[in-house]
Write a protein that holds these residues in place. Structure first.
Motif, PDB file in Angstrom:
ATOM      1  N   ALA A   9       3.984  45.769  25.248  1.00 14.87           N
ATOM      2  CA  ALA A   9       5.005  45.960  24.209  1.00 14.87           C
ATOM      3  C   ALA A   9       5.347  47.435  24.031  1.00 14.87           C
ATOM      4  O   ALA A   9       6.526  47.805  23.958  1.00 14.87           O
ATOM      5  CB  ALA A   9       4.533  45.353  22.890  1.00 14.87           C
ATOM      6  N   ALA A  29       7.279  48.570  27.089  1.00 12.07           N
ATOM      7  CA  ALA A  29       8.634  48.000  27.067  1.00 12.07           C
ATOM      8  C   ALA A  29       9.508  48.743  26.065  1.00 12.07           C
ATOM      9  O   ALA A  29      10.678  49.028  26.329  1.00 12.07           O
ATOM     10  CB  ALA A  29       8.570  46.519  26.722  1.00 12.07           C
ATOM     11  N   HIS A  30       8.940  49.091  24.939  1.00 16.41           N
ATOM     12  CA  HIS A  30       9.690  49.854  23.930  1.00 16.41           C
ATOM     13  C   HIS A  30      10.040  51.238  24.455  1.00 16.41           C
ATOM     14  O   HIS A  30      11.177  51.693  24.333  1.00 16.41           O
ATOM     15  CB  HIS A  30       8.876  49.946  22.633  1.00 16.41           C
ATOM     16  CG  HIS A  30       9.618  50.598  21.526  1.00 16.41           C
ATOM     17  ND1 HIS A  30       9.396  51.907  21.165  1.00 16.41           N
ATOM     18  CD2 HIS A  30      10.605  50.130  20.713  1.00 16.41           C
ATOM     19  CE1 HIS A  30      10.196  52.214  20.168  1.00 16.41           C
ATOM     20  NE2 HIS A  30      10.946  51.161  19.876  1.00 16.41           N
ATOM     21  N   MET A  79      12.529  46.827  24.881  1.00 12.70           N
ATOM     22  CA  MET A  79      12.241  46.184  23.603  1.00 12.70           C
ATOM     23  C   MET A  79      12.815  47.035  22.482  1.00 12.70           C
ATOM     24  O   MET A  79      12.577  48.243  22.437  1.00 12.70           O
ATOM     25  CB  MET A  79      10.730  46.014  23.414  1.00 12.70           C
ATOM     26  CG  MET A  79      10.350  45.396  22.082  1.00 12.70           C
ATOM     27  SD  MET A  79       8.567  45.357  21.805  1.00 12.70           S
ATOM     28  CE  MET A  79       8.148  43.849  22.613  1.00 12.70           C
ATOM     29  N   ASP A 104      12.103  44.483  17.332  1.00 11.98           N
ATOM     30  CA  ASP A 104      11.213  43.507  17.964  1.00 11.98           C
ATOM     31  C   ASP A 104       9.767  43.989  17.966  1.00 11.98           C
ATOM     32  O   ASP A 104       8.838  43.201  17.788  1.00 11.98           O
ATOM     33  CB  ASP A 104      11.671  43.208  19.388  1.00 11.98           C
ATOM     34  CG  ASP A 104      13.003  42.473  19.432  1.00 11.98           C
ATOM     35  OD1 ASP A 104      13.284  41.707  18.489  1.00 11.98           O
ATOM     36  OD2 ASP A 104      13.747  42.669  20.404  1.00 11.98           O
ATOM     37  N   LEU A 105       9.583  45.293  18.155  1.00 17.24           N
ATOM     38  CA  LEU A 105       8.236  45.860  18.126  1.00 17.24           C
ATOM     39  C   LEU A 105       7.634  45.704  16.721  1.00 17.24           C
ATOM     40  O   LEU A 105       6.486  45.272  16.573  1.00 17.24           O
ATOM     41  CB  LEU A 105       8.268  47.337  18.537  1.00 17.24           C
ATOM     42  CG  LEU A 105       6.925  48.042  18.627  1.00 17.24           C
ATOM     43  CD1 LEU A 105       6.039  47.414  19.697  1.00 17.24           C
ATOM     44  CD2 LEU A 105       7.127  49.521  18.913  1.00 17.24           C
ATOM     45  N   TRP A 146      11.320  38.596  22.737  1.00 15.00           N
ATOM     46  CA  TRP A 146      11.912  39.827  23.272  1.00 15.00           C
ATOM     47  C   TRP A 146      12.120  39.771  24.781  1.00 15.00           C
ATOM     48  O   TRP A 146      12.956  40.496  25.317  1.00 15.00           O
ATOM     49  CB  TRP A 146      11.087  41.052  22.888  1.00 15.00           C
ATOM     50  CG  TRP A 146       9.773  41.168  23.602  1.00 15.00           C
ATOM     51  CD1 TRP A 146       8.587  40.644  23.211  1.00 15.00           C
ATOM     52  CD2 TRP A 146       9.527  41.851  24.829  1.00 15.00           C
ATOM     53  NE1 TRP A 146       7.609  40.948  24.133  1.00 15.00           N
ATOM     54  CE2 TRP A 146       8.150  41.698  25.138  1.00 15.00           C
ATOM     55  CE3 TRP A 146      10.316  42.586  25.714  1.00 15.00           C
ATOM     56  CZ2 TRP A 146       7.570  42.231  26.265  1.00 15.00           C
ATOM     57  CZ3 TRP A 146       9.733  43.120  26.852  1.00 15.00           C
ATOM     58  CH2 TRP A 146       8.368  42.942  27.112  1.00 15.00           C
TER      59      TRP A 146
END
Length: 129
Positions: A27, A30-31, A36, A40-41, A68
């Motif tokens: 996560a 991805a952010h 992301m 979504d995080l 996500w």
């Protein structure tokens, strides 16, 4: 003829083989890579709170936290994991677990990873070990 294994040693990825939960690593990566959204995080963090305090059905949490990736090509997810595997996943492997796995393998055990982590994490981790 191959000798039968004496027993099975089962290991989980998250918080056993790795010092952390692989979902957190994915996560955050991805952010950082723009896959992301911040919303979504933050939603994921909120769901972790719900899970920890048993405030929501775990299956609903899992479904929601996976939103996500909806519409993301599998190759893009593989690229994400590939880009962080050495730098983050391998560094998160507990050294004592490597010794434990080798111990069981040397004693003719079938070693198994049984995990809810993404196969994109499990497969390369198993190969690495």
């Amino acid at each position: 003829m191959e000798k039968l294994k004496n027993y099975i040693a089962v290991f989980d990825i998250d918080d056993t083989i790795l010092r952390v939960n692989s979902s957190k690593i994915i996560a955050l990566a991805a952010h950082r890579q723009g896959m992301m959204k911040t919303r979504d995080l933050l939603n994921g963090i909120l769901h972790i709170f719900f899970y920890k305090y048993n405030l929501r059905d775990p299956l609903k949490i899992i479904d929601s936290m996976g939103e996500w990736v909806k519409g993301t090509e599998i190759n893009r997810l593989r690229e994400l994991v590939d880009s962080i595997f050495e730098s983050e996943i391998v560094k998160a492997i507990r050294p004592e677990i490597i010794k434990e796995i080798k111990y069981h393998q040397s004693n003719n055990a079938e070693t198994v990873i049984l995990s809810s982590a993404l196969s994109q994490i499990c497969n390369p981790t198993a190969s690495y070990l």
